[in-house]
Design a protein around this motif. Sequence first.
Motif, PDB file in Angstrom:
ATOM      1  N   LYS A 297       0.818  -1.209   0.000  1.00 31.11           N
ATOM      2  CA  LYS A 297       0.000   0.000   0.000  1.00 31.11           C
ATOM      3  C   LYS A 297       0.852   1.260   0.000  1.00 31.11           C
ATOM      4  CE  LYS A 297      -4.059  -2.001   2.175  1.00 31.11           C
ATOM      5  NZ  LYS A 297      -4.957  -1.962   3.331  1.00 31.11           N
ATOM      6  N   ALA A 298       2.122   1.131   0.360  1.00 26.19           N
ATOM      7  CA  ALA A 298       3.018   2.286   0.398  1.00 26.19           C
ATOM      8  C   ALA A 298       3.498   2.599  -1.016  1.00 26.19           C
ATOM      9  CB  ALA A 298       4.205   1.995   1.296  1.00 26.19           C
ATOM     10  N   LYS A 299       3.537   3.887  -1.340  1.00 21.84           N
ATOM     11  CA  LYS A 299       4.032   4.310  -2.651  1.00 21.84           C
ATOM     12  C   LYS A 299       5.496   4.731  -2.583  1.00 21.84           C
ATOM     13  CE  LYS A 299      -0.349   6.060  -4.534  1.00 21.84           C
ATOM     14  NZ  LYS A 299      -1.125   4.961  -4.424  1.00 21.84           N
ATOM     15  N   LEU A 300       5.936   5.194  -1.415  1.00 26.53           N
ATOM     16  CA  LEU A 300       7.310   5.629  -1.205  1.00 26.53           C
ATOM     17  C   LEU A 300       7.617   5.516   0.285  1.00 26.53           C
ATOM     18  CD1 LEU A 300       9.909   7.054  -2.338  1.00 26.53           C
ATOM     19  CD2 LEU A 300       8.803   9.190  -1.755  1.00 26.53           C
ATOM     20  N   VAL A 301       8.794   5.019   0.625  1.00 26.31           N
ATOM     21  CA  VAL A 301       9.201   4.889   2.024  1.00 26.31           C
ATOM     22  C   VAL A 301      10.439   5.735   2.256  1.00 26.31           C
ATOM     23  CG1 VAL A 301       9.990   3.283   3.810  1.00 26.31           C
ATOM     24  CG2 VAL A 301       8.249   2.557   2.193  1.00 26.31           C
ATOM     25  N   VAL A 302      10.417   6.528   3.322  1.00 26.24           N
ATOM     26  CA  VAL A 302      11.553   7.366   3.715  1.00 26.24           C
ATOM     27  C   VAL A 302      12.111   6.785   5.008  1.00 26.24           C
ATOM     28  CG1 VAL A 302      12.301   9.690   4.329  1.00 26.24           C
ATOM     29  CG2 VAL A 302      10.468   9.377   2.672  1.00 26.24           C
ATOM     30  N   ILE A 303      13.401   6.446   5.001  1.00 23.19           N
ATOM     31  CA  ILE A 303      14.048   5.800   6.140  1.00 23.19           C
ATOM     32  C   ILE A 303      15.144   6.703   6.683  1.00 23.19           C
ATOM     33  CG2 ILE A 303      15.293   3.735   6.909  1.00 23.19           C
ATOM     34  CD1 ILE A 303      14.174   2.362   4.345  1.00 23.19           C
ATOM     35  N   ALA A 304      15.209   6.851   8.006  1.00 21.85           N
ATOM     36  CA  ALA A 304      16.271   7.650   8.639  1.00 21.85           C
ATOM     37  C   ALA A 304      17.517   6.796   8.792  1.00 21.85           C
ATOM     38  CB  ALA A 304      15.810   8.149  10.000  1.00 21.85           C
ATOM     39  N   SER A 305      18.682   7.418   8.631  1.00 22.84           N
ATOM     40  CA  SER A 305      19.939   6.661   8.696  1.00 22.84           C
ATOM     41  C   SER A 305      20.560   6.655  10.088  1.00 22.84           C
ATOM     42  CB  SER A 305      20.946   7.225   7.703  1.00 22.84           C
ATOM     43  OG  SER A 305      21.322   8.521   8.090  1.00 22.84           O
ATOM     44  N   ASP A 306      20.158   7.560  10.960  1.00 23.29           N
ATOM     45  CA  ASP A 306      20.805   7.649  12.276  1.00 23.29           C
ATOM     46  C   ASP A 306      19.953   7.047  13.392  1.00 23.29           C
ATOM     47  OD1 ASP A 306      18.871   9.611  12.297  1.00 23.29           O
ATOM     48  OD2 ASP A 306      20.105  11.057  13.384  1.00 23.29           O
ATOM     49  N   VAL A 307      19.208   6.003  13.074  1.00 23.08           N
ATOM     50  CA  VAL A 307      18.385   5.329  14.074  1.00 23.08           C
ATOM     51  C   VAL A 307      19.300   4.582  15.031  1.00 23.08           C
ATOM     52  CG1 VAL A 307      16.597   3.589  14.392  1.00 23.08           C
ATOM     53  CG2 VAL A 307      16.522   5.091  12.420  1.00 23.08           C
ATOM     54  N   ASN A 308      18.965   4.629  16.311  1.00 19.49           N
ATOM     55  CA  ASN A 308      19.782   3.958  17.304  1.00 19.49           C
ATOM     56  C   ASN A 308      18.917   3.006  18.112  1.00 19.49           C
ATOM     57  OD1 ASN A 308      21.934   3.259  18.845  1.00 19.49           O
ATOM     58  ND2 ASN A 308      22.038   5.165  19.994  1.00 19.49           N
ATOM     59  N   PRO A 309      19.116   1.739  18.100  1.00 21.31           N
ATOM     60  CA  PRO A 309      20.088   0.936  17.373  1.00 21.31           C
ATOM     61  C   PRO A 309      19.686   0.779  15.908  1.00 21.31           C
ATOM     62  CG  PRO A 309      18.710  -0.512  18.658  1.00 21.31           C
ATOM     63  CD  PRO A 309      18.295   0.896  18.991  1.00 21.31           C
ATOM     64  N   ILE A 310      20.671   0.683  15.050  1.00 19.87           N
ATOM     65  CA  ILE A 310      20.461   0.636  13.604  1.00 19.87           C
ATOM     66  C   ILE A 310      19.716  -0.632  13.189  1.00 19.87           C
ATOM     67  CG2 ILE A 310      22.649  -0.452  13.051  1.00 19.87           C
ATOM     68  CD1 ILE A 310      20.970   2.364  11.042  1.00 19.87           C
ATOM     69  N   GLU A 311      19.772  -1.676  14.033  1.00 22.35           N
ATOM     70  CA  GLU A 311      19.105  -2.936  13.717  1.00 22.35           C
ATOM     71  C   GLU A 311      17.602  -2.783  13.560  1.00 22.35           C
ATOM     72  OE1 GLU A 311      21.383  -2.687  16.184  1.00 22.35           O
ATOM     73  OE2 GLU A 311      23.005  -3.857  15.295  1.00 22.35           O
ATOM     74  N   LEU A 312      17.053  -1.683  14.056  1.00 21.61           N
ATOM     75  CA  LEU A 312      15.615  -1.457  13.914  1.00 21.61           C
ATOM     76  C   LEU A 312      15.202  -1.287  12.455  1.00 21.61           C
ATOM     77  CD1 LEU A 312      14.929   1.010  16.861  1.00 21.61           C
ATOM     78  CD2 LEU A 312      14.299  -1.397  16.711  1.00 21.61           C
ATOM     79  N   VAL A 313      16.052  -0.634  11.649  1.00 22.80           N
ATOM     80  CA  VAL A 313      15.658  -0.348  10.265  1.00 22.80           C
ATOM     81  C   VAL A 313      16.598  -0.919   9.212  1.00 22.80           C
ATOM     82  CG1 VAL A 313      14.421   1.774  10.825  1.00 22.80           C
ATOM     83  CG2 VAL A 313      16.844   1.873  10.289  1.00 22.80           C
ATOM     84  N   VAL A 314      17.614  -1.668   9.619  1.00 20.43           N
ATOM     85  CA  VAL A 314      18.601  -2.142   8.656  1.00 20.43           C
ATOM     86  C   VAL A 314      17.983  -3.098   7.629  1.00 20.43           C
ATOM     87  CG1 VAL A 314      19.468  -4.137   9.931  1.00 20.43           C
ATOM     88  CG2 VAL A 314      21.004  -2.850   8.479  1.00 20.43           C
ATOM     89  N   TRP A 315      16.913  -3.762   7.950  1.00 20.27           N
ATOM     90  CA  TRP A 315      16.254  -4.715   7.056  1.00 20.27           C
ATOM     91  C   TRP A 315      15.212  -4.055   6.159  1.00 20.27           C
ATOM     92  CZ3 TRP A 315      11.216  -4.248   8.180  1.00 20.27           C
ATOM     93  CH2 TRP A 315      10.902  -3.747   9.443  1.00 20.27           C
ATOM     94  N   MET A 316      14.851  -2.822   6.438  1.00 19.42           N
ATOM     95  CA  MET A 316      13.773  -2.146   5.695  1.00 19.42           C
ATOM     96  C   MET A 316      14.091  -1.983   4.194  1.00 19.42           C
ATOM     97  SD  MET A 316      10.709  -0.836   5.936  1.00 19.42           S
ATOM     98  CE  MET A 316      10.320  -0.313   7.573  1.00 19.42           C
ATOM     99  N   PRO A 317      15.305  -1.574   3.776  1.00 18.85           N
ATOM    100  CA  PRO A 317      15.579  -1.476   2.343  1.00 18.85           C
ATOM    101  C   PRO A 317      15.429  -2.814   1.625  1.00 18.85           C
ATOM    102  CG  PRO A 317      17.212  -0.236   3.552  1.00 18.85           C
ATOM    103  CD  PRO A 317      16.402  -0.979   4.563  1.00 18.85           C
ATOM    104  N   ALA A 318      15.845  -3.904   2.265  1.00 20.08           N
ATOM    105  CA  ALA A 318      15.708  -5.218   1.635  1.00 20.08           C
ATOM    106  C   ALA A 318      14.233  -5.577   1.454  1.00 20.08           C
ATOM    107  CB  ALA A 318      16.415  -6.277   2.470  1.00 20.08           C
ATOM    108  N   LEU A 319      13.416  -5.265   2.437  1.00 19.10           N
ATOM    109  CA  LEU A 319      11.978  -5.529   2.337  1.00 19.10           C
ATOM    110  C   LEU A 319      11.354  -4.689   1.226  1.00 19.10           C
ATOM    111  CD1 LEU A 319       9.412  -6.881   3.487  1.00 19.10           C
ATOM    112  CD2 LEU A 319       9.197  -4.914   4.999  1.00 19.10           C
TER     113      LEU A 319
END
Length: 134
Positions: free
Chosen positions: A18-40
Amino acid sequence: MALKFGLKHVTSLVEEKKAKLVVIASDVNPIELVVWMPALCRKMGIPYCIVKSCARVGALVGQKTDTCVALTGVKKEDENTLRTLTQNFEEQFTLNKLKWTREGKPVMGMKTQMRLKKRQEQVEAELAKRMKSV
């Protein structure tokens, strides 16, 4: 324009396509929270981009900080702008990984390629030398 935020909510939107575009922050702490998001996003075919700070992402939705935001809908007059943005982000982020490899194999550096070529020439010369002596 419809923006949805929160890691869990954005993940479900990406999984449901349902998402048309996803914006992800690079300085999330811990990074493990969003490191898998680009692959998904790549797997589901959703364009994404990575921005420098959580504060920039949070400013989009009126929060102090946020990890990621999904754009789910836009007005008719803004669809052309969204299409342009998604094409640019696909080129810069989504398809960029494909440039690193050729036919699924890693691309070797120039030094390694030259060393392998030199080694192959030595092997061929040795084989030619053996064929002459036989």
